[in-house]
Design a protein around this motif. Structure first.
Motif, PDB file in Angstrom:
ATOM      1  N   LEU A 109     -71.844 -51.886  78.066  1.00 24.25           N
ATOM      2  CA  LEU A 109     -71.034 -51.821  76.852  1.00 24.25           C
ATOM      3  C   LEU A 109     -69.630 -51.368  77.231  1.00 24.25           C
ATOM      4  CD1 LEU A 109     -73.455 -50.061  74.334  1.00 24.25           C
ATOM      5  CD2 LEU A 109     -72.967 -52.505  74.559  1.00 24.25           C
ATOM      6  N   VAL A 110     -68.632 -51.905  76.542  1.00 24.61           N
ATOM      7  CA  VAL A 110     -67.255 -51.463  76.761  1.00 24.61           C
ATOM      8  C   VAL A 110     -67.198 -49.991  76.382  1.00 24.61           C
ATOM      9  CG1 VAL A 110     -64.857 -51.694  76.013  1.00 24.61           C
ATOM     10  CG2 VAL A 110     -66.246 -53.745  76.383  1.00 24.61           C
ATOM     11  N   SER A 111     -66.785 -49.156  77.334  1.00 22.22           N
ATOM     12  CA  SER A 111     -66.784 -47.717  77.111  1.00 22.22           C
ATOM     13  C   SER A 111     -65.406 -47.158  76.785  1.00 22.22           C
ATOM     14  CB  SER A 111     -67.349 -46.991  78.335  1.00 22.22           C
ATOM     15  OG  SER A 111     -66.614 -47.359  79.487  1.00 22.22           O
ATOM     16  N   SER A 112     -64.357 -47.810  77.277  1.00 16.68           N
ATOM     17  CA  SER A 112     -63.006 -47.350  76.957  1.00 16.68           C
ATOM     18  C   SER A 112     -62.018 -48.475  77.180  1.00 16.68           C
ATOM     19  CB  SER A 112     -62.622 -46.123  77.797  1.00 16.68           C
ATOM     20  OG  SER A 112     -62.480 -46.474  79.157  1.00 16.68           O
ATOM     21  N   ARG A 113     -60.839 -48.294  76.591  1.00 11.18           N
ATOM     22  CA  ARG A 113     -59.764 -49.289  76.703  1.00 11.18           C
ATOM     23  C   ARG A 113     -58.437 -48.549  76.833  1.00 11.18           C
ATOM     24  NH1 ARG A 113     -60.029 -54.135  73.037  1.00 11.18           N
ATOM     25  NH2 ARG A 113     -58.367 -53.086  71.938  1.00 11.18           N
ATOM     26  N   ALA A 114     -57.473 -49.215  77.437  1.00 10.56           N
ATOM     27  CA  ALA A 114     -56.123 -48.648  77.534  1.00 10.56           C
ATOM     28  C   ALA A 114     -55.124 -49.782  77.482  1.00 10.56           C
ATOM     29  CB  ALA A 114     -55.958 -47.855  78.827  1.00 10.56           C
ATOM     30  N   GLY A 115     -54.072 -49.589  76.706  1.00 14.45           N
ATOM     31  CA  GLY A 115     -53.037 -50.617  76.570  1.00 14.45           C
ATOM     32  C   GLY A 115     -52.317 -50.880  77.869  1.00 14.45           C
ATOM     33  N   GLU A 126     -52.184 -53.992  82.243  1.00 21.23           N
ATOM     34  CA  GLU A 126     -52.266 -53.875  80.789  1.00 21.23           C
ATOM     35  C   GLU A 126     -53.613 -54.391  80.302  1.00 21.23           C
ATOM     36  OE1 GLU A 126     -49.055 -56.254  79.267  1.00 21.23           O
ATOM     37  OE2 GLU A 126     -49.946 -58.122  79.950  1.00 21.23           O
ATOM     38  N   HIS A 127     -53.936 -54.053  79.089  1.00 25.77           N
ATOM     39  CA  HIS A 127     -55.167 -54.471  78.432  1.00 25.77           C
ATOM     40  C   HIS A 127     -56.400 -54.192  79.281  1.00 25.77           C
ATOM     41  CE1 HIS A 127     -52.533 -57.240  75.849  1.00 25.77           C
ATOM     42  NE2 HIS A 127     -52.654 -56.037  75.332  1.00 25.77           N
ATOM     43  N   VAL A 128     -56.559 -52.927  79.597  1.00 27.92           N
ATOM     44  CA  VAL A 128     -57.667 -52.479  80.432  1.00 27.92           C
ATOM     45  C   VAL A 128     -58.901 -52.294  79.551  1.00 27.92           C
ATOM     46  CG1 VAL A 128     -58.475 -50.685  82.005  1.00 27.92           C
ATOM     47  CG2 VAL A 128     -56.051 -51.328  81.972  1.00 27.92           C
ATOM     48  N   VAL A 129     -59.984 -52.975  79.930  1.00 25.99           N
ATOM     49  CA  VAL A 129     -61.252 -52.902  79.201  1.00 25.99           C
ATOM     50  C   VAL A 129     -62.305 -52.451  80.209  1.00 25.99           C
ATOM     51  CG1 VAL A 129     -62.979 -54.217  77.918  1.00 25.99           C
ATOM     52  CG2 VAL A 129     -60.542 -54.714  77.591  1.00 25.99           C
ATOM     53  N   ARG A 130     -62.730 -51.177  80.117  1.00 21.33           N
ATOM     54  CA  ARG A 130     -63.651 -50.586  81.094  1.00 21.33           C
ATOM     55  C   ARG A 130     -65.083 -50.662  80.593  1.00 21.33           C
ATOM     56  NH1 ARG A 130     -59.657 -46.783  79.997  1.00 21.33           N
ATOM     57  NH2 ARG A 130     -57.967 -46.748  81.516  1.00 21.33           N
ATOM     58  N   VAL A 138     -64.384 -46.789  88.607  1.00 22.66           N
ATOM     59  CA  VAL A 138     -64.460 -47.364  87.273  1.00 22.66           C
ATOM     60  C   VAL A 138     -64.175 -48.860  87.375  1.00 22.66           C
ATOM     61  CG1 VAL A 138     -63.488 -47.324  84.957  1.00 22.66           C
ATOM     62  CG2 VAL A 138     -63.760 -45.192  86.228  1.00 22.66           C
ATOM     63  N   ILE A 139     -65.034 -49.660  86.733  1.00 24.71           N
ATOM     64  CA  ILE A 139     -64.918 -51.110  86.753  1.00 24.71           C
ATOM     65  C   ILE A 139     -64.441 -51.580  85.384  1.00 24.71           C
ATOM     66  CG2 ILE A 139     -66.121 -53.298  87.141  1.00 24.71           C
ATOM     67  CD1 ILE A 139     -66.188 -51.445  89.588  1.00 24.71           C
ATOM     68  N   GLY A 140     -63.452 -52.466  85.388  1.00 26.55           N
ATOM     69  CA  GLY A 140     -62.965 -52.997  84.125  1.00 26.55           C
ATOM     70  C   GLY A 140     -62.073 -54.206  84.329  1.00 26.55           C
ATOM     71  N   PHE A 141     -61.826 -54.889  83.247  1.00 25.01           N
ATOM     72  CA  PHE A 141     -60.953 -56.065  83.235  1.00 25.01           C
ATOM     73  C   PHE A 141     -59.529 -55.610  82.960  1.00 25.01           C
ATOM     74  CE2 PHE A 141     -65.088 -57.461  81.448  1.00 25.01           C
ATOM     75  CZ  PHE A 141     -65.447 -58.378  82.420  1.00 25.01           C
ATOM     76  N   SER A 142     -58.554 -56.294  83.548  1.00 23.80           N
ATOM     77  CA  SER A 142     -57.154 -55.988  83.267  1.00 23.80           C
ATOM     78  C   SER A 142     -56.275 -57.129  83.761  1.00 23.80           C
ATOM     79  CB  SER A 142     -56.728 -54.677  83.944  1.00 23.80           C
ATOM     80  OG  SER A 142     -56.865 -54.784  85.349  1.00 23.80           O
ATOM     81  N   THR A 158     -61.641 -50.811  94.853  1.00 27.14           N
ATOM     82  CA  THR A 158     -60.959 -50.843  93.560  1.00 27.14           C
ATOM     83  C   THR A 158     -61.884 -51.464  92.521  1.00 27.14           C
ATOM     84  OG1 THR A 158     -59.956 -52.987  94.069  1.00 27.14           O
ATOM     85  CG2 THR A 158     -58.664 -51.023  94.607  1.00 27.14           C
ATOM     86  N   GLY A 159     -61.612 -51.193  91.262  1.00 24.57           N
ATOM     87  CA  GLY A 159     -62.484 -51.666  90.195  1.00 24.57           C
ATOM     88  C   GLY A 159     -61.858 -52.626  89.216  1.00 24.57           C
ATOM     89  N   GLY A 160     -60.610 -53.045  89.462  1.00 24.69           N
ATOM     90  CA  GLY A 160     -59.917 -53.914  88.519  1.00 24.69           C
ATOM     91  C   GLY A 160     -60.252 -55.382  88.701  1.00 24.69           C
TER      92      GLY A 160
END
Length: 185
Positions: A109-115, A126-130, A138-142, A158-160
């Motif tokens: 599940l998406v746990s956090s986001r950052a602009g 930008e638009h980080v979706v962890r 930490v793994i997320g899209f950006s 790295t996790g991006g």
């Protein structure tokens, strides 16, 4: 009298700093993808690997064992993301550049986001979706602010998971907190 005045001033200063910090966080979390006038992007250095062709490698269909309902489907091996609506239909699909740390196949599940933040590789994103953590990473899209999608340095963990800015906009709008992310090999 001087002591009570300085205590009040100190209290007001702390309250003001907390308020400014909170408002700054709110602004970054809801910032638009791009300002009204984006600065022209610099050309990629000649030694930078090219991004995968956005639609050239697109599979014919969403992978069959990718879950149900609204979800983000991420295939590490295919280097592709699908945004799937509640009806099970693909809304968008695009190429990504995987990070050096990979989540295990499964549902997250998406746990956090950052602009906008600085990525684990030191690059503004930008638009980080962890959605996951692997061995403390930490793994997320950006999307990189400079629009590039180079191959990550294999010597750094790295996790991006990187994508173009336009695809980052689409994922940001789709993958809110608690959105389902299905990771496939």
């Amino acid at each position: 009298m001087a002591r009570s005045s300085s205590g009040i001033v100190a209290g007001l200063t702390v309250a003001a700093l907390v308020a400014v910090g909170f408002l700054g966080y709110q602004a970054s979390a809801t910032a638009p993808a791009h300002p009204a006038k984006d600065a022209p992007q610099a050309a990629a250095p000649s030694n930078a690997p090219a991004a995968p062709a956005p639609e050239a490698a697109k599979p014919a269909a969403l992978p069959p064992d990718s879950g149900t309902g609204a979800r983000v489907v991420y295939s590490v091996n295919l280097r592709r993301v699908w945004l799937v609506g509640q009806d099970g239909r693909e809304q968008k699909s695009f190429s990504v550049m995987p990070s050096t740390a990979h989540p295990k196949p499964g549902t997250y599940l998406v746990s956090s986001r950052a602009g906008s933040v600085t990525g684990s590789d030191g690059v503004p994103v930008e638009h980080v979706v962890r959605f996951a953590t692997v061995e403390g990473i930490v793994i997320g899209f950006s999307a990189r602010v400079d629009g590039q999608m180079p191959q990550p340095d294999p010597t750094r963990k790295t996790g991006g998971i990187r994508m173009t800015r336009a695809d980052g906009d689409a994922l940001w709008a789709f993958a809110t907190i608690n959105a389902k992310v299905v990771v496939l090999p």
